[in-house]
Write a protein that holds these residues in place. Structure first.
Motif, short mmCIF file in Angstrom:
data_model
loop_
_atom_site.label_atom_id
_atom_site.label_comp_id
_atom_site.label_asym_id
_atom_site.label_seq_id
_atom_site.Cartn_x
_atom_site.Cartn_y
_atom_site.Cartn_z
N GLY A 117 -6.83 -1.17 11.72
CA GLY A 117 -7.75 -0.72 12.76
C GLY A 117 -7.04 0.02 13.88
O GLY A 117 -7.51 1.04 14.38
N LEU A 118 -5.86 -0.49 14.27
CA LEU A 118 -5.08 0.15 15.33
C LEU A 118 -4.66 1.56 14.94
O LEU A 118 -4.74 2.51 15.73
N ALA A 119 -4.20 1.73 13.70
CA ALA A 119 -3.56 2.99 13.30
C ALA A 119 -4.53 4.01 12.73
O ALA A 119 -4.17 5.19 12.61
N SER A 120 -5.75 3.62 12.40
CA SER A 120 -6.65 4.51 11.66
C SER A 120 -6.90 5.84 12.37
O SER A 120 -6.96 6.90 11.75
N ALA A 121 -7.07 5.79 13.68
CA ALA A 121 -7.40 7.02 14.41
C ALA A 121 -6.19 7.94 14.59
O ALA A 121 -6.36 9.10 14.96
N ALA A 122 -4.99 7.44 14.33
CA ALA A 122 -3.78 8.23 14.58
C ALA A 122 -3.04 8.60 13.30
O ALA A 122 -1.93 9.13 13.36
N THR A 123 -3.64 8.33 12.15
CA THR A 123 -2.99 8.60 10.87
C THR A 123 -3.98 9.24 9.90
O THR A 123 -5.19 9.21 10.10
N LYS A 124 -3.45 9.83 8.83
CA LYS A 124 -4.31 10.32 7.77
C LYS A 124 -4.98 9.16 7.04
O LYS A 124 -6.14 9.26 6.63
N GLN A 125 -4.26 8.08 6.93
CA GLN A 125 -4.81 6.88 6.27
C GLN A 125 -3.97 5.68 6.69
O GLN A 125 -2.77 5.78 6.91
N ALA A 126 -4.63 4.54 6.83
CA ALA A 126 -3.94 3.27 7.10
C ALA A 126 -4.50 2.24 6.13
O ALA A 126 -5.72 2.13 5.96
N VAL A 127 -3.61 1.49 5.49
CA VAL A 127 -4.04 0.52 4.49
C VAL A 127 -3.12 -0.69 4.55
O VAL A 127 -1.94 -0.58 4.90
N GLU A 128 -3.67 -1.86 4.24
CA GLU A 128 -2.86 -3.08 4.19
C GLU A 128 -2.79 -3.57 2.75
O GLU A 128 -3.82 -3.66 2.06
N VAL A 129 -1.59 -3.88 2.29
CA VAL A 129 -1.38 -4.37 0.93
C VAL A 129 -1.63 -5.87 0.90
O VAL A 129 -1.09 -6.60 1.74
N GLN A 130 -2.42 -6.32 -0.05
CA GLN A 130 -2.73 -7.75 -0.15
C GLN A 130 -2.06 -8.43 -1.34
O GLN A 130 -1.92 -9.65 -1.36
N HIS A 131 -1.64 -7.64 -2.33
CA HIS A 131 -1.05 -8.22 -3.53
C HIS A 131 0.25 -7.49 -3.86
O HIS A 131 0.31 -6.26 -3.78
N ALA A 132 1.24 -8.27 -4.25
CA ALA A 132 2.55 -7.69 -4.55
C ALA A 132 2.45 -6.61 -5.63
O ALA A 132 3.14 -5.59 -5.56
N ARG A 133 1.59 -6.84 -6.62
CA ARG A 133 1.49 -5.88 -7.72
C ARG A 133 0.99 -4.50 -7.25
O ARG A 133 1.20 -3.49 -7.91
N ASP A 134 0.31 -4.47 -6.08
CA ASP A 134 -0.25 -3.21 -5.59
C ASP A 134 0.73 -2.42 -4.72
O ASP A 134 0.51 -1.23 -4.46
N LEU A 135 1.80 -3.07 -4.26
CA LEU A 135 2.69 -2.41 -3.31
C LEU A 135 3.27 -1.10 -3.84
O LEU A 135 3.23 -0.07 -3.13
N PRO A 136 3.82 -1.05 -5.06
CA PRO A 136 4.39 0.22 -5.53
C PRO A 136 3.37 1.36 -5.61
O PRO A 136 3.67 2.50 -5.22
N VAL A 137 2.16 1.06 -6.06
CA VAL A 137 1.13 2.09 -6.17
C VAL A 137 0.74 2.60 -4.78
O VAL A 137 0.60 3.80 -4.56
N VAL A 138 0.57 1.66 -3.85
CA VAL A 138 0.18 2.05 -2.49
C VAL A 138 1.26 2.90 -1.84
O VAL A 138 0.97 3.90 -1.17
N LEU A 139 2.52 2.55 -2.05
CA LEU A 139 3.62 3.34 -1.47
C LEU A 139 3.68 4.73 -2.08
O LEU A 139 3.88 5.73 -1.36
N ARG A 140 3.50 4.83 -3.40
CA ARG A 140 3.48 6.15 -4.04
C ARG A 140 2.35 7.00 -3.47
O ARG A 140 2.52 8.18 -3.17
N ARG A 141 1.18 6.40 -3.33
CA ARG A 141 0.04 7.12 -2.77
C ARG A 141 0.34 7.56 -1.33
O ARG A 141 -0.03 8.67 -0.93
N ALA A 142 1.00 6.69 -0.58
CA ALA A 142 1.29 7.01 0.83
C ALA A 142 2.21 8.23 0.93
O ALA A 142 1.97 9.14 1.74
N PHE A 143 3.26 8.27 0.13
CA PHE A 143 4.18 9.41 0.19
C PHE A 143 3.49 10.69 -0.29
O PHE A 143 3.71 11.77 0.27
N ALA A 144 2.66 10.58 -1.33
CA ALA A 144 1.95 11.77 -1.81
C ALA A 144 0.96 12.27 -0.78
O ALA A 144 0.86 13.48 -0.52
#
Length: 547
Positions: A117-144
């Motif tokens: 909520g804090l970062a949403s207005a100042a970034t293209k996207q802000a997301v919180e990872v809830q499961h370890a299995r999702d971390l690599p996919v979320v990071l790849r998406r973030a860099f892309a």
């Protein structure tokens, strides 16, 4: 591999070699892992605003996505100004923020908060990872996503216990970012070729895309005057080129007046002109035929009608335009000679006025700006956050190497010191001169510590007028009570005066005070031999100095 191992693997694969940060308890899993990762250098800043600014400067100079590590809610909040700057300047950046342990997050533990909520207005996207299995996919998406036009910061909130899990996670491969070609460039070139008085507005996107040479080719084939967009944050066209006509003023009325004499315009990599002060009416005069080129399809026709809108790779599109225009505009050379002579006369007038203002400190702002420009070593980079003197500096800078001028259109103060440090880290062979207002410098003063800690040889030139001069100028233009009585509430930094000669040693930095415009020029010229950071105080006159 384990989540923390996957994070480091992805960071390396995304060409990250430095992580800018200020650690807290939620980042301890990352800090511990970095002990065994000597190829990933951790760059420490003493406040998150400086941290994000350093990453901004580094990303823009290196042309790579930078990585930031922030500490939970308070750290994200401190870094918001830097994120807003990066968002407006379209700087690719991935921010990994530590979140509290998920096992007691429901209890609202100390330090926790809504990072997304804090970062949403100042970034293209802000997301919180809830499961370890999702971390690599979320990071790849973030860099892309951070690198995809329009580039910008992406925040990933990662709970600290997630990084400590012993789960086995898979790392997806990296996907390249590509764009369409410039198939419609022929029709756009034909429109521009028919114009008798063409003009080009060079936007910041041209510099970001490394397309300056391609835009020069288009301008020369057209024989067109070229303006930088208002408050440009980089070089999109060589400012020493005969066709360069200066920056557009940041007001719709002034832009409209400047463009009134042209019948066709090429607007390249420009985010809608971004006026600063309101004036009635549109920026584009009626009847102006516009060709707009941008990597972001959302920019095309966003604030004005266009005849041709070309999207995709900016350098490739401009190259295609130049190819279609080759030999298509016979009067191009004659136009270029006429414009070059006109621009040369205007530059001589500015030079003569600036030199006539030379004298002892406190200096006339025009003289101070000219002294900096005159003293710059070859291939120097200017990082500018001096709102009042900066406008005068733009008028006298003659820089032809892409990446030689860096500014932020985000407007969040305190960016300049950190950005200069990051810029020099990315380009260690180029002298870097940060030109700072005293008010701006106070917002990011902690960045001097990082400059000293890592022995980054940047010259920090502080234009010291002891006031928020730009605010007073705006009030004077409005003719209200402040202008009538000569009293400006909350806009004076003296008394007591800021003692920059005493401030610099606090951070382990040497300081000198320029006693005249000539001394300032010589001090700036010496930066080519710097082995450590140096603060140069330049006292300048304040209220009513150059009216």
């Amino acid at each position: 591999m384990r989540p923390i191992e996957a994070l480091l693997e992805i960071v390396r694969d995304e060409d990250v070699t430095r992580i800018f940060g200020n650690p807290g308890t939620t980042e301890l899993p990352l800090m511990d892992a970095l002990v065994g990762a000597p190829d990933l250098r951790y760059v420490l800043g003493l406040q998150e605003g400086s941290v994000v600014a350093m990453a901004d400067g580094y990303a823009r100079a290196s042309r790579r996505t930078s990585m930031v590590s922030l500490h939970i809610a308070a750290g994200v909040a401190n870094g918001l100004i830097g994120m807003l700057n990066a968002l407006r300047s379209r700087t690719p950046m991935v921010i990994v923020a530590g979140q509290q342990d998920r096992r007691h997050l429901l209890q609202d533990p100390m330090l926790s908060g809504d990072l997304v909520g804090l970062a949403s207005a100042a970034t293209k996207q802000a997301v919180e990872v809830q499961h370890a299995r999702d971390l690599p996919v979320v990071l790849r998406r973030a860099f892309a996503l951070a690198a995809r036009p329009p580039a910008g910061p992406v925040l990933v909130s990662v709970p600290m216990d997630l990084l400590e899990e012993d789960a086995d996670v898979a790392v997806p491969a990296r996907s390249p970012v590509t764009g369409p070609g410039a198939a419609e460039a022929g029709d756009a070139a034909a429109l521009l070729a028919r114009a008798e008085h063409p003009v080009i507005i060079a936007g910041d996107g041209v510099g970001r895309a490394g397309a300056v040479a391609e835009l020069v080719a288009v301008a020369e084939r057209l024989g067109a005057a070229v303006h930088h967009q208002p408050m440009n944050d980089g070089i999109a066209f060589p400012t020493g080129h005969p066709l360069y006509a200066g920056m557009l003023a940041p007001r719709n009325a002034a832009i409209r007046e400047t463009l009134a004499g042209y019948d066709a315009a090429l607007i390249a990599g420009c985010h809608a002109f971004m006026p600063h002060h309101y004036t009635p009416g549109p920026a584009v005069p009626d009847g102006l035929a516009i060709v707009q080129v941008d990597e972001d399809p959302a920019e095309l026709g966003r604030n004005f009608a266009v005849r041709h809108g070309l999207t995709g790779d900016l350098a490739g599109t401009l190259r295609a335009l130049a190819g279609h225009l080759d030999g298509l505009v016979p009067p191009a050379r004659e136009r270029a000679e006429r414009l070059g002579a006109r621009h040369a006369r205007a530059r001589r007038e500015v030079e003569e006025t600036s030199r006539a203002a030379y004298g002892p400190s406190p200096m006339d702002p025009r003289a101070a700006a000219h002294a900096v420009a005159a003293g710059l070593p070859d291939e120097a980079v200017v990082v500018e956050e001096a709102i009042t003197v900066g406008l005068r500096l733009r008028a006298v800078l003659r820089q032809n190497i892409p990446g030689s001028y860096v500014h932020t259109v985000g407007g969040g103060l305190g960016w300049g010191i950190g950005a200069a440090v990051g810029t020099r880290m990315a380009e260690p062979d180029r002298p870097v001169v940060a030109v700072l207002g005293d008010g701006c410098a106070m917002f990011g003063l902690q960045g001097l510590w990082s400059a000293a800690r890592y022995e980054v040889p940047v010259a920090f030139v502080v234009m010291n007028n002891g006031e928020y001069r730009t605010l007073k100028d705006t009030l004077d233009q409005g003719g209200g009570a402040s202008a009538e009585h000569g009293r400006y509430v909350g806009m004076d930094l003296a008394p007591p005066a800021l003692d920059w000669q005493s401030a610099a040693p606090l951070f382990g930095i040497d300081a000198v005070r320029a006693g005249s415009a000539d001394e300032l020029r010589d001090a700036v010229a010496s930066v080519k031999d710097l082995a450590a950071p140096l603060l140069i105080e330049a006292p300048v006159t304040g209220h009513g100095a150059d009216r």
